[in-house]
Design a protein around this motif. Sequence first.
Motif, PDB file in Angstrom:
ATOM      1  N   GLU A   5       0.699  -1.140   0.362  1.00 52.58           N
ATOM      2  CA  GLU A   5       0.156   0.298   0.029  1.00 52.58           C
ATOM      3  C   GLU A   5       0.501   0.805   0.055  1.00 52.58           C
ATOM      4  N   ASN A   6       2.388   1.050   0.601  1.00 49.57           N
ATOM      5  CA  ASN A   6       2.553   2.900   1.121  1.00 49.57           C
ATOM      6  C   ASN A   6       3.261   2.497  -0.651  1.00 49.57           C
ATOM      7  N   ALA A   7       3.948   1.916  -1.147  1.00 45.48           N
ATOM      8  CA  ALA A   7       4.331   1.511  -2.508  1.00 45.48           C
ATOM      9  C   ALA A   7       3.259   2.009  -3.660  1.00 45.48           C
ATOM     10  N   LYS A  10       0.908   4.216  -2.638  1.00 44.44           N
ATOM     11  CA  LYS A  10       0.701   5.255  -2.549  1.00 44.44           C
ATOM     12  C   LYS A  10       1.760   6.816  -2.496  1.00 44.44           C
ATOM     13  N   TYR A  11       2.742   5.795  -1.674  1.00 45.23           N
ATOM     14  CA  TYR A  11       4.090   7.315  -2.164  1.00 45.23           C
ATOM     15  C   TYR A  11       5.039   6.615  -3.563  1.00 45.23           C
ATOM     16  N   GLY A  12       4.925   6.093  -4.422  1.00 44.78           N
ATOM     17  CA  GLY A  12       5.286   6.255  -5.105  1.00 44.78           C
ATOM     18  C   GLY A  12       4.629   5.612  -6.658  1.00 44.78           C
ATOM     19  N   GLY A  15      11.296   8.376  -4.386  1.00 43.64           N
ATOM     20  CA  GLY A  15      12.299   7.867  -3.621  1.00 43.64           C
ATOM     21  C   GLY A  15      12.430   8.233  -1.979  1.00 43.64           C
ATOM     22  N   ILE A  16      13.291   8.034  -1.307  1.00 48.03           N
ATOM     23  CA  ILE A  16      13.379   8.985   0.181  1.00 48.03           C
ATOM     24  C   ILE A  16      14.870   9.354   0.394  1.00 48.03           C
ATOM     25  N   ALA A  17      14.646  10.363   1.340  1.00 48.85           N
ATOM     26  CA  ALA A  17      16.094  11.066   1.241  1.00 48.85           C
ATOM     27  C   ALA A  17      16.977  10.294   2.918  1.00 48.85           C
ATOM     28  N   ARG A  38      14.726   6.836  10.876  1.00 52.86           N
ATOM     29  CA  ARG A  38      13.847   6.698  11.206  1.00 52.86           C
ATOM     30  C   ARG A  38      12.006   7.009  10.907  1.00 52.86           C
ATOM     31  N   LEU A  39      12.244   5.635   9.849  1.00 50.77           N
ATOM     32  CA  LEU A  39      11.511   5.494   9.430  1.00 50.77           C
ATOM     33  C   LEU A  39      10.130   4.763   9.726  1.00 50.77           C
ATOM     34  N   THR A  40      10.673   4.001  10.766  1.00 54.61           N
ATOM     35  CA  THR A  40      10.240   2.944  11.959  1.00 54.61           C
ATOM     36  C   THR A  40       9.626   3.502  13.122  1.00 54.61           C
ATOM     37  N   TYR A  84       6.355   8.663  12.998  1.00 57.22           N
ATOM     38  CA  TYR A  84       7.522   9.584  11.694  1.00 57.22           C
ATOM     39  C   TYR A  84       6.856   9.498  10.397  1.00 57.22           C
ATOM     40  N   ARG A  85       7.085  10.677  10.237  1.00 50.07           N
ATOM     41  CA  ARG A  85       6.612  10.531   8.710  1.00 50.07           C
ATOM     42  C   ARG A  85       7.621  11.534   7.831  1.00 50.07           C
ATOM     43  N   VAL A  86       7.705  11.077   6.442  1.00 55.80           N
ATOM     44  CA  VAL A  86       8.989  12.198   5.458  1.00 55.80           C
ATOM     45  C   VAL A  86       7.821  13.445   5.647  1.00 55.80           C
ATOM     46  N   ASP A 128       1.201  14.720   3.847  1.00 55.89           N
ATOM     47  CA  ASP A 128       1.650  13.945   1.867  1.00 55.89           C
ATOM     48  C   ASP A 128       0.934  12.627   2.755  1.00 55.89           C
ATOM     49  N   SER A 129       1.728  11.856   4.093  1.00 52.85           N
ATOM     50  CA  SER A 129       0.888  11.083   4.768  1.00 52.85           C
ATOM     51  C   SER A 129      -0.778  11.014   4.996  1.00 52.85           C
ATOM     52  N   ARG A 130      -0.904  12.190   5.500  1.00 52.39           N
ATOM     53  CA  ARG A 130      -2.237  12.294   5.990  1.00 52.39           C
ATOM     54  C   ARG A 130      -3.085  12.011   5.220  1.00 52.39           C
ATOM     55  N   GLY A 182      -4.876   9.531   3.919  1.00 53.55           N
ATOM     56  CA  GLY A 182      -5.031   8.644   4.660  1.00 53.55           C
ATOM     57  C   GLY A 182      -3.891   7.683   6.132  1.00 53.55           C
ATOM     58  N   GLY A 183      -2.819   7.703   5.770  1.00 50.57           N
ATOM     59  CA  GLY A 183      -2.032   7.227   6.498  1.00 50.57           C
ATOM     60  C   GLY A 183      -1.450   7.307   8.350  1.00 50.57           C
ATOM     61  N   THR A 184      -0.957   6.685   8.820  1.00 48.26           N
ATOM     62  CA  THR A 184      -1.316   6.654  10.267  1.00 48.26           C
ATOM     63  C   THR A 184       0.191   7.435  10.983  1.00 48.26           C
ATOM     64  N   GLY A 209       3.063   2.519  10.620  1.00 45.60           N
ATOM     65  CA  GLY A 209       2.279   1.511   9.045  1.00 45.60           C
ATOM     66  C   GLY A 209       3.568   0.356   9.375  1.00 45.60           C
ATOM     67  N   LEU A 210       4.825   1.309   8.937  1.00 47.95           N
ATOM     68  CA  LEU A 210       6.056   0.821   9.079  1.00 47.95           C
ATOM     69  C   LEU A 210       6.238   0.461  10.530  1.00 47.95           C
ATOM     70  N   SER A 211       6.360   0.970  11.531  1.00 44.19           N
ATOM     71  CA  SER A 211       6.437   0.962  12.706  1.00 44.19           C
ATOM     72  C   SER A 211       5.958  -0.908  13.029  1.00 44.19           C
ATOM     73  N   LEU A 212       4.670  -0.752  13.206  1.00 45.83           N
ATOM     74  CA  LEU A 212       3.807  -1.854  13.311  1.00 45.83           C
ATOM     75  C   LEU A 212       4.804  -3.079  12.119  1.00 45.83           C
ATOM     76  N   GLY A 263      12.939   5.958  -6.248  1.00 50.74           N
ATOM     77  CA  GLY A 263      12.097   4.272  -5.772  1.00 50.74           C
ATOM     78  C   GLY A 263      12.816   3.766  -4.876  1.00 50.74           C
ATOM     79  N   ALA A 264      12.062   3.350  -3.653  1.00 55.25           N
ATOM     80  CA  ALA A 264      12.782   2.511  -2.946  1.00 55.25           C
ATOM     81  C   ALA A 264      11.996   1.240  -2.688  1.00 55.25           C
ATOM     82  N   THR A 265      13.177   0.426  -2.303  1.00 55.14           N
ATOM     83  CA  THR A 265      12.826  -0.647  -1.220  1.00 55.14           C
ATOM     84  C   THR A 265      12.802  -1.125  -0.010  1.00 55.14           C
TER      85      THR A 265
HETATM   86  P1  ADP Z   1       1.980   6.133   6.392  1.00 52.53           P
HETATM   87  O1  ADP Z   1       0.864   5.815   7.294  1.00 52.53           O
HETATM   88  O2  ADP Z   1       2.410   7.182   7.116  1.00 52.53           O
HETATM   89  O3  ADP Z   1       1.763   5.591   5.180  1.00 52.53           O
HETATM   90  P2  ADP Z   1       4.307   4.322   7.597  1.00 52.53           P
HETATM   91  O4  ADP Z   1       4.410   4.392   8.489  1.00 52.53           O
HETATM   92  O5  ADP Z   1       3.508   3.135   6.648  1.00 52.53           O
HETATM   93  O6  ADP Z   1       2.693   5.383   7.568  1.00 52.53           O
HETATM   94  O7  ADP Z   1       5.212   5.208   6.813  1.00 52.53           O
HETATM   95  C1  ADP Z   1       6.126   6.306   7.122  1.00 52.53           C
HETATM   96  C2  ADP Z   1       6.323   7.055   6.402  1.00 52.53           C
HETATM   97  O8  ADP Z   1       7.828   6.763   5.480  1.00 52.53           O
HETATM   98  C3  ADP Z   1       5.327   7.894   5.342  1.00 52.53           C
HETATM   99  O9  ADP Z   1       4.340   8.835   6.015  1.00 52.53           O
HETATM  100  C4  ADP Z   1       5.895   8.105   4.090  1.00 52.53           C
HETATM  101  O10 ADP Z   1       6.665   9.396   4.406  1.00 52.53           O
HETATM  102  C5  ADP Z   1       7.214   7.192   4.285  1.00 52.53           C
HETATM  103  N1  ADP Z   1       7.319   5.954   3.002  1.00 52.53           N
HETATM  104  C6  ADP Z   1       6.647   5.017   3.664  1.00 52.53           C
HETATM  105  N2  ADP Z   1       6.955   3.815   2.080  1.00 52.53           N
HETATM  106  C7  ADP Z   1       7.138   4.814   1.068  1.00 52.53           C
HETATM  107  C8  ADP Z   1       7.438   4.983  -0.284  1.00 52.53           C
HETATM  108  N3  ADP Z   1       7.432   3.440  -0.819  1.00 52.53           N
HETATM  109  N4  ADP Z   1       8.159   5.373  -1.089  1.00 52.53           N
HETATM  110  C9  ADP Z   1       8.248   7.095  -0.245  1.00 52.53           C
HETATM  111  N5  ADP Z   1       8.288   7.528   1.070  1.00 52.53           N
HETATM  112  C10 ADP Z   1       7.341   6.234   1.515  1.00 52.53           C
END
Ligand code: ADP
Length: 445
Positions: free
Chosen positions: A341-343, A345-347, A379-381, A387-389, A393-395, A399-401, A404-406, A409-412, A433-435
Amino acid sequence: MIVQAPDDQARANAPLVPLTEPPPVPVATPWLDRLRHAAIILLAGGIALATLAAFGEITPRAAGVVFACLVAAALVPWRLHTIANPREESYGISPVETPVVRAIVAGMPDPAVLLDRAGRVLHLNAAAAQLAPALRVRELAQFALRNPEIVTALREAIATAEPRSVRYLDHAPIERWMELIIAPVQVPTAFGGTDQCMLMTFHDLTPLRRAEEMRADFVANASHELRTPLAALSGFIDTLLGPARDDAKARARFLGIMQVQATRMARLIDDLLSLSRVELTAHVRPESQIDLMPLIKQVADGLEPLAGERQVSIELELPDSPAMIAGDREELLRVFENLIENALKYGASGGRVVVSVTAVPTSDGGSEYRVAVRDFGPGIAPEHLPRLTERFYRVDVGDSRSQGGTGLGLSLVKHIVNRHRGRLMIESVLKKGATFTVCFPPVKS
Ligand code: ADP
């Protein structure tokens, strides 16, 4: 850049001081001095008696008896003498400087220092010598511990013979919160009875403080995240009850927004509950045997509508044979749902998301399954990767809100993967991009 997702808990508990060989504890050698004194007395006495006997002033037999008395006087009474004068002032040594007391202090896990009633160091263990290298046996502890809070507590404890504790911030070798507890103790002496001493023990409070800070941050973040949609909901309710009461068009639009906000709140509560459930069972490894393939296909099928909406194609690169791991089906579904879902939404701008499963040999001769979710978006800087997990924490919060992001997700994902004794790796190159790769040990056959 590849980043191994850090574990909050492990970081909070991590040792704060590099584990180097502790310096030796400085100890005294008073017995050697005394032996030397006795030898000098005996030598002088022996020469005097031999001379007197040689000149016939006393009989050799009388000289022998006097010499025997001298030997007894020189060697036997160290202890008797000390019993008569038990205070260290007479000999510079305390009667509690016994091997047993030293062994107990040395065996204490935290830095520990035993002081006499005047505040002089009697024993200290290796941890204390490492913490305060200036501490010296038989010197005043105040000279070595220059922190004003410690010195005040020490003086008070010595003056009142009552326990004292002090919390202070230590700056060297690294910054950490410490607690010093000074407790009066009655220590058995070498000659029976006890002597009043002070036991100083130091405790590193930094892990506790970090955990406390993390908890406080978490509560503040969770309340803030819940309050935002709640404020929007109550604002729209007021508008619908007031100015927009009879405006059918506005009512429809506002109800739509309210629905989105209510869904967001429900999702947040759902994620919070999942997180706390996973944390509760973190130490229990899942046992059911699960094939990853059907799970991934199920998640990809479920996300097809979102992929269609974002005009992204989901490509699956799965092997024909099953990939069996010990896992929890529901938790693994959450992992793949979050990552794909993140891929999407964000990619989304990359137009493709590739999900692959491979069996990769490991350094210990075994192998592991790797599930990689790759997108070709922005991609992600690098500074964000470690700190993503972290929770919330959100970049880009906006954008995340809006997606519909909380922020949970990545912490879980990280907690679930940890529970499965797996690893989460995040690789990204800006604009390419991101992997996100999760690695699981295969089920033992
Ligand atoms: P959220 O509910 O905001 O999606 P996540 O914990 O899943 O929370 O992700 C944290 C943050 O990581 C996101 O808000 C986004 O900024 C970044 N992120 C996650 N996956 C990607 C991706 N595939 N490409 C770019 N940024 C991403």
